[in-house]
Design an enzyme around this catalytic site. Structure first.
Site, short mmCIF file in Angstrom:
data_model
loop_
_atom_site.label_atom_id
_atom_site.label_comp_id
_atom_site.label_asym_id
_atom_site.label_seq_id
_atom_site.Cartn_x
_atom_site.Cartn_y
_atom_site.Cartn_z
N ASP A 67 0.66 -1.50 -0.19
CA ASP A 67 -0.19 0.14 0.06
C ASP A 67 0.80 1.49 -0.26
O ASP A 67 1.80 1.99 1.12
CB ASP A 67 -0.73 0.29 0.91
N GLU B 145 -10.64 -2.55 4.69
CA GLU B 145 -8.82 -1.56 4.25
C GLU B 145 -8.96 -0.41 3.97
O GLU B 145 -9.56 0.10 3.65
CB GLU B 145 -7.76 -2.25 4.47
C1 FRU Z 1 -3.70 -4.11 2.47
C2 FRU Z 1 -3.08 -4.39 4.10
C3 FRU Z 1 -4.17 -3.08 5.17
C4 FRU Z 1 -2.63 -3.31 6.11
C5 FRU Z 1 -1.66 -3.50 5.33
C6 FRU Z 1 -0.33 -4.61 6.16
O1 FRU Z 1 -3.31 -3.93 1.62
O2 FRU Z 1 -3.90 -5.65 4.57
O3 FRU Z 1 -4.63 -3.39 5.46
O4 FRU Z 1 -2.62 -2.00 7.40
O5 FRU Z 1 -1.81 -4.14 4.37
O6 FRU Z 1 0.80 -4.53 5.68
#
Ligand code: FRU
Length: 481
Positions: free
Chosen positions: A24, A193
Site C-alpha cells: 500500500d 481496509e
Molecule cells: C492492505 C493491508 C492493510 C494493512 C497493510 C499491511 O493491503 O492489508 O490493511 O495495514 O496492508 O501491510
C-alpha cells in the site's frame, strides 16, 4: 538509478521500489512543493514481511527520488498502513509544522493506532510508543486516515474495522473520540481496509459531495482485492450515503488496483483531490514474476464527480509528466475495415494511446486494440458496441498464471457520450491502464508478456469503425537522468 531499472517487467512510467517488496501507499502528503509518498515496504525479500514505511519524494508526481526508510518495525510490532498530516498550528504540542504519521501497529495480529513525528520534513522520525488508541477488541481494526475538517476546526480519523468505517475526531491529535460508524449491508466477502473520506467537486456545478473510499480484501468485480466507493454527505460526525446511491460502484474494474488513498494538504483549484493505488492484487501479488522488486503503483489520478441521472460517478484524470520518445503516430478520420491493421509493422511497448471512435458512423460489433501482440500472445482493449462494455482481455497476455479466481476478461458497462467512445491507454512493461470516456470508467491490469510480443493492431470486427482521432506516443523511462 537508470541501471537498476532495466529488468524486462520493470514498469518504466509507474513507480516501483529499486528492490524489495512493496504494498500500500501510505502517508501521502504535499508539503513545501514536494509530494511525499510512503509505502508498505519489506526491503529484505520479495514476499510480504515485517512492515516498514519506505519513502520517496517528487516534484511532479511522476519522477520519484528515493529517501531513507522512514519507519522500522521493532519489538513493539510492525508498521502497517496509515496517513500523514502537517500540524500547522501545533495542535499536538509537538511543535508548529510537525509532520505527524498515524499508523497501525500490528503485534502478532493485535492492532492499535499510533503516531510518529518528524521535525525535518520526513527525513527522520520518532515513534511515540504509547498507542493513541488501544484495541477495543476488534480483530481487523486498522489503516488510520486523518484529515483536517475546517468547518468544525477539528481533525477527523477514519479507521477500517471488518465491515465498517469508524469515524473519530480530535482537537489535539492525541485523544480521539468515536463519533459514528458506517457499514455496508453487503458483508459477504472480505474485510474493509485503507478507508479515506474526501470532499470532491461535482463537475459543471458548485456542488460538492463526500466520497468514502474503501478497499475490500475480496469480492471485487475482476476477483480478489479492489476499491469500492460510496457518495454522500458528511456533517462532521456522520457519513450519510445519498439515498439513490445504494447501488455499489468500484473505482477500477481491473484486477490490479488496491489501497488507494488521497494526498493530504493538496487540493486542486476546483477542490479536486489526487490519489494513487497499489497496482496489484493480494491473490497473486507474492508470485508475480519480477525481481529484484515486487509490485508497482498506479499512475496518480485527479478525482472529481460527475452527475449521471440521479447518481454521481467518480471521474479519474491521470497525472503524468512524461517525455515523448520517437515513434509517434497520428491520424484523423479513418475508416477501419475488418481484418485490416492500419498499425501493421509498428512496435509499441511503453507509451500512451488516445483514440476517439464515432459510433454513429460505424457498424462494427466490437473495436479496439491488441497490444503486446506476437508469439501467440496479445492483450485486448476493446469496446463491445451491442452490450456497451469496455473491456480488457488479458487471458492471452502472459505466461504467468494469474490466480484462477480472477477472470481473464475485465469488463464494465460504459455508455457512449454523443455517440463517441474515447480510450486513453497507458501501456507499460508489465501493466496497462485504460481510461474510458474521460476517466468515467477505468481498468488497470498487470500483464507479463514475452519480450517478442511487441506489436500493436487496431481492429474492428463484425463491421467497420470510424476513428475520428488517433495518437500513439511512446515515452522515455522515468528512471533515466
Ligand atoms: C492492505 C493491508 C492493510 C494493512 C497493510 C499491511 O493491503 O492489508 O490493511 O495495514 O496492508 O501491510
Amino acid at each position: 538509478d537508470a541501471e537498476y531499472y532495466q529488468e524486462p517487467y520493470r514498469n518504466q512510467v509507474h513507480f516501483s521500489p529499486e528492490f524489495g517488496w512493496m504494498n500500500d501507499p501510505n502517508g501521502l502528503v504535499y508539503y513545501h512543493g514536494l509530494y511525499h509518498m510512503f509505502y508498505q515496504y519489506y526491503p529484505y525479500g520479495l514476499l510480504w514481511g515485517p512492515m516498514h514505511w519506505g519513502h520517496v519524494i517528487s516534484t511532479d508526481l511522476t519522477h520519484w527520488i528515493p529517501q531513507k526508510i522512514a519507519l522500522y518495525p521493532d519489538a513493539q510490532g510492525n508498521i502497517f498502513s496509515g496517513s500523514i498530516i502537517i500540524d500547522k498550528k501545533n495542535d499536538s504540542g509537538f511543535g508548529k509544522d510537525t509532520m505527524i504519521a498515524f499508523y497501525t501497529n500490528d503485534r502478532k495480529g493485535i492492532q492499535d493506532q499510533r503516531m510518529a513525528v518528524s521535525h525535518d520534513e520526513g527525513q527522520t522520525w520518532k515513534k511515540i510508543h504509547e498507542p493513541i488508541m488501544r484495541n477495543p477488541g476488534i480483530k481487523d481494526w486498522r489503516d488510520p486516515n486523518v484529515f483536517w475538517y475546517e468547518k468544525d476546526k477539528k481533525w477527523i480519523m477514519v479507521l477500517a474495522a471488518q465491515h465498517k468505517a469508524m469515524f473519530y475526531s480530535s482537537k489535539n491529535l492525541k485523544q480521539w473520540t468515536l463519533m459514528s460508524t458506517f457499514g455496508s449491508t453487503d458483508q459477504s466477502k472480505g474485510v474493509w481496509e485503507c478507508p479515506s473520506l474526501m470532499r470532491l467537486p461535482v463537475e459543471n456545478s458548485n456542488q460538492k459531495k463526500w466520497v468514502l473510499q474503501i478497499s475490500r480484501t475480496d469480492g471485487s468485480p475482476a476477483g480478489g482485492t479492489g476499491v469500492e466507493y460510496f457518495v454522500g454527505d458528511f456533517n462532521g460526525q456522520h457519513f450519510i450515503q445519498s439515498r439513490k446511491l445504494k447501488r455499489r460502484d468500484w473505482v477500477n474494474y481491473g484486477a490490479d488496483y488496491y489501497a488507494a488513498i488521497p494526498w493530504n494538504n493538496l487540493e486542486g483549484p476546483r477542490g479536486e483531490r489526487v490519489t494513487i493505488a497499489w497496482m496489484s492484487n493480494w491473490k497473486y501479488a507474492e508470485r508475480i514474476p519480477t525481481t529484484p522488486w515486487r509490485n508497482s503503483m498506479t499512475l496518480p489520478v485527479s478525482l472529481t464527480l460527475v452527475k449521471m441521472g440521479d447518481s454521481f460517478r467518480l471521474k479519474q484524470t491521470p497525472i503524468y509528466h512524461l517525455k515523448p520518445q520517437d515513434g509517434h503516430i497520428r491520424f484523423h478520420q479513418k475508416t477501419i475495415q475488418p481484418s485490416t491493421n492500419v498499425l501493421k509493422g509498428h512496435k509499441f511497448k511503453v507509451g500512451e494511446i488516445k483514440a476517439e471512435f464515432d459510433l454513429s458512423k460505424s457498424n462494427a460489433k466490437e473495436f479496439g486494440f491488441r497490444l503486446r501482440e506476437g508469439v501467440g500472445q496479445y492483450t485486448k482493449i476493446g469496446y463491445q458496441v451491442t452490450t456497451h462494455q469496455l473491456l480488457v482481455d488479458r487471458s492471452h497476455s502472459s505466461d504467468f498464471h494469474f490466480n484462477s479466481d480472477i477472470t481473464g476478461v475485465h469488463a464494465i458497462h460504459m455508455n457512449p457520450t454523443n455517440h463517441k467512445i474515447q480510450l486513453h491507454i497507458f501501456l507499460d512493461r508489465s501493466s496497462i491502464e485504460v481510461f474510458g470516456n474521460d476517466g468515467i470508467r477505468v481498468i488497470t491490469d498487470q500483464i507479463f508478456p514475452r519480450a517478442k510480443s511487441d506489436r500493436i493492431s487496431l481492429y474492428s470486427s463484425g463491421g467497420h469503425t470510424v476513428i475520428t482521432s488517433f495518437v500513439l506516443q511512446p515515452f522515455t523511462s522515468i528512471w533515466g537522468s
